[in-house]
Write a protein that holds these residues in place. Structure first.
Motif, PDB file in Angstrom:
ATOM      1  N   ASN A   2       0.850  -1.175   0.000  1.00  0.00           N
ATOM      2  CA  ASN A   2       0.000   0.000   0.000  1.00  0.00           C
ATOM      3  C   ASN A   2       0.888   1.227   0.000  1.00  0.00           C
ATOM      4  N   MET A   3       0.720   2.108  -0.984  1.00  0.00           N
ATOM      5  CA  MET A   3       1.584   3.273  -1.079  1.00  0.00           C
ATOM      6  C   MET A   3       1.482   4.178   0.141  1.00  0.00           C
ATOM      7  N   PHE A   4       0.384   4.046   0.902  1.00  0.00           N
ATOM      8  CA  PHE A   4       0.243   4.832   2.120  1.00  0.00           C
ATOM      9  C   PHE A   4       1.301   4.459   3.158  1.00  0.00           C
ATOM     10  N   LEU A   9       4.665  10.457   2.164  1.00  0.00           N
ATOM     11  CA  LEU A   9       4.150  10.501   0.793  1.00  0.00           C
ATOM     12  C   LEU A   9       2.827  11.253   0.773  1.00  0.00           C
ATOM     13  N   LYS A  10       2.741  12.288  -0.021  1.00  0.00           N
ATOM     14  CA  LYS A  10       1.571  13.159  -0.066  1.00  0.00           C
ATOM     15  C   LYS A  10       0.766  12.940  -1.342  1.00  0.00           C
ATOM     16  N   HIS A  11      -0.428  13.481  -1.358  1.00  0.00           N
ATOM     17  CA  HIS A  11      -1.327  13.471  -2.518  1.00  0.00           C
ATOM     18  C   HIS A  11      -1.723  12.050  -2.927  1.00  0.00           C
ATOM     19  N   THR A  12      -1.750  11.132  -1.981  1.00  0.00           N
ATOM     20  CA  THR A  12      -2.059   9.741  -2.324  1.00  0.00           C
ATOM     21  C   THR A  12      -3.527   9.538  -2.690  1.00  0.00           C
ATOM     22  N   SER A  14      -5.161  11.521  -4.761  1.00  0.00           N
ATOM     23  CA  SER A  14      -5.444  12.294  -5.971  1.00  0.00           C
ATOM     24  C   SER A  14      -5.849  11.441  -7.171  1.00  0.00           C
ATOM     25  N   PHE A  18       2.297   7.888  -9.114  1.00  0.00           N
ATOM     26  CA  PHE A  18       3.318   8.503  -8.265  1.00  0.00           C
ATOM     27  C   PHE A  18       4.603   8.659  -9.064  1.00  0.00           C
ATOM     28  N   PRO A  49       1.953  12.283  -6.043  1.00  0.00           N
ATOM     29  CA  PRO A  49       2.775  11.742  -4.954  1.00  0.00           C
ATOM     30  C   PRO A  49       4.233  11.652  -5.406  1.00  0.00           C
ATOM     31  N   ASP A 230       1.724   2.205 -12.389  1.00  0.00           N
ATOM     32  CA  ASP A 230       1.338   2.852 -11.138  1.00  0.00           C
ATOM     33  C   ASP A 230       2.196   4.080 -10.856  1.00  0.00           C
ATOM     34  N   GLY A 231       3.418   4.070 -11.375  1.00  0.00           N
ATOM     35  CA  GLY A 231       4.323   5.175 -11.115  1.00  0.00           C
ATOM     36  C   GLY A 231       5.342   5.325 -12.223  1.00  0.00           C
TER      37      GLY A 231
END
Length: 271
Positions: A2-4, A9-12, A14, A18, A49, A230-231
């Motif tokens: 989970n990227m959280f 890490l911000k703007h998750t 959005s 990332f 992110p 994903d990124g």
């Protein structure tokens, strides 16, 4: 993964991809802070992110006289300062198992270079730090084969794995991207990143200095987002022509915001 779980890490929420971005190598504090400040401005404006990227040491060089770094501890402390100054996560490469614990004291994500993605001791050492582990797919491997690298980290007690594609070797001195690798790696359950700039390298040049095709950065990035990455991983520098490492395939920093705006529109259309 989970990227959280990545600290700072911000703007998750959005819905955007990332971004792992920064210079190839840490050349000095002023340069790192300058790039990070610009990246933060862009990522906050566009709600992307962001993980700041910088190698504290370049272990894989063609020639003995190639730039490798400014000193391990000095570079790691700069990465730590970037994180503390801008409240963002950072990622750096490690090359040998004994480096894992050292680097983990300074950064949030440990990155396994593509050439080393099969090194069991290195993967296990990274996993045991408890940090997020970003494994780059070897230039010699299929996306499907990366499930074994993921298993090594997970079976060592760490579920926090990211996979990154950086193209496959094409002949002796070029790279090619097979976008089938992205969904194949996503089948492991790990977030998948496209390393846009390294996939455009032209290694093994007769000069001993790696070449590249930066004019195709936008093409590869657009295709990756369209496929569902994903990124993205993008090395960027204010003046790539004078960068001490990988300047031939880096994106000029002043071109990053415009590219991100285009990619966000593609992401929205795909979703």
């Amino acid at each position: 993964m989970n990227m959280f779980e990545i600290p700072k890490l911000k703007h998750t929420g959005s819905g955007n991809f990332f971004l792992m971005a920064g210079p190839c190598a840490i050349e000095g504090e002023e340069m790192a802070l300058q790039i990070a400040e610009r990246l933060i401005t862009i990522s906050d404006k566009l709600q992307i992110p962001l993980i700041f990227k910088g190698s504290y040491r370049k272990a894989n060089r063609s020639r003995l006289d190639s730039f490798t770094g400014i000193g391990d501890e000095k570079a790691l402390r700069i990465l730590q300062k970037v994180s503390q100054t801008f409240d963002i996560p950072t990622v750096t490469d490690i090359h040998e198992s004994q480096e894992a614990a050292m680097a983990a004291e300074y950064v949030d994500v440990l990155q396994i270079p593509a050439f080393l993605c099969r090194q069991t001791d290195l993967l296990v050492a990274a996993a045991q730090t408890g940090k997020v582990v970003n494994i780059k797919k070897g230039q010699f491997l299929s996306g499907e084969a990366m499930r074994f690298a993921v298993d090594k980290v997970r079976e060592s007690g760490n579920e926090k794995v990211i996979l990154t594609d950086r193209g496959n070797s094409f002949g002796y001195s070029d790279m090619v991207v097979d976008f089938r690798n992205l969904p194949e790696m996503q089948s492991t359950g790990a977030p998948v990143v496209m390393d846009v700039t390294h996939s455009l390298q032209q290694p093994n040049q007769s000069s001993g200095v790696t070449g590249g095709k930066p004019a195709l950065i936008e093409t590869i990035a657009k295709a990756a987002i369209a496929v569902g990455a994903d990124g993205l991983f993008i090395e960027t520098h204010p003046q790539p022509s004078v960068a001490k490492s990988d300047g031939a395939n880096m994106l000029p920093l002043d071109q990053l915001e415009g590219l991100m705006e285009k990619l966000i529109r593609i992401r929205q259309a795909v979703r």
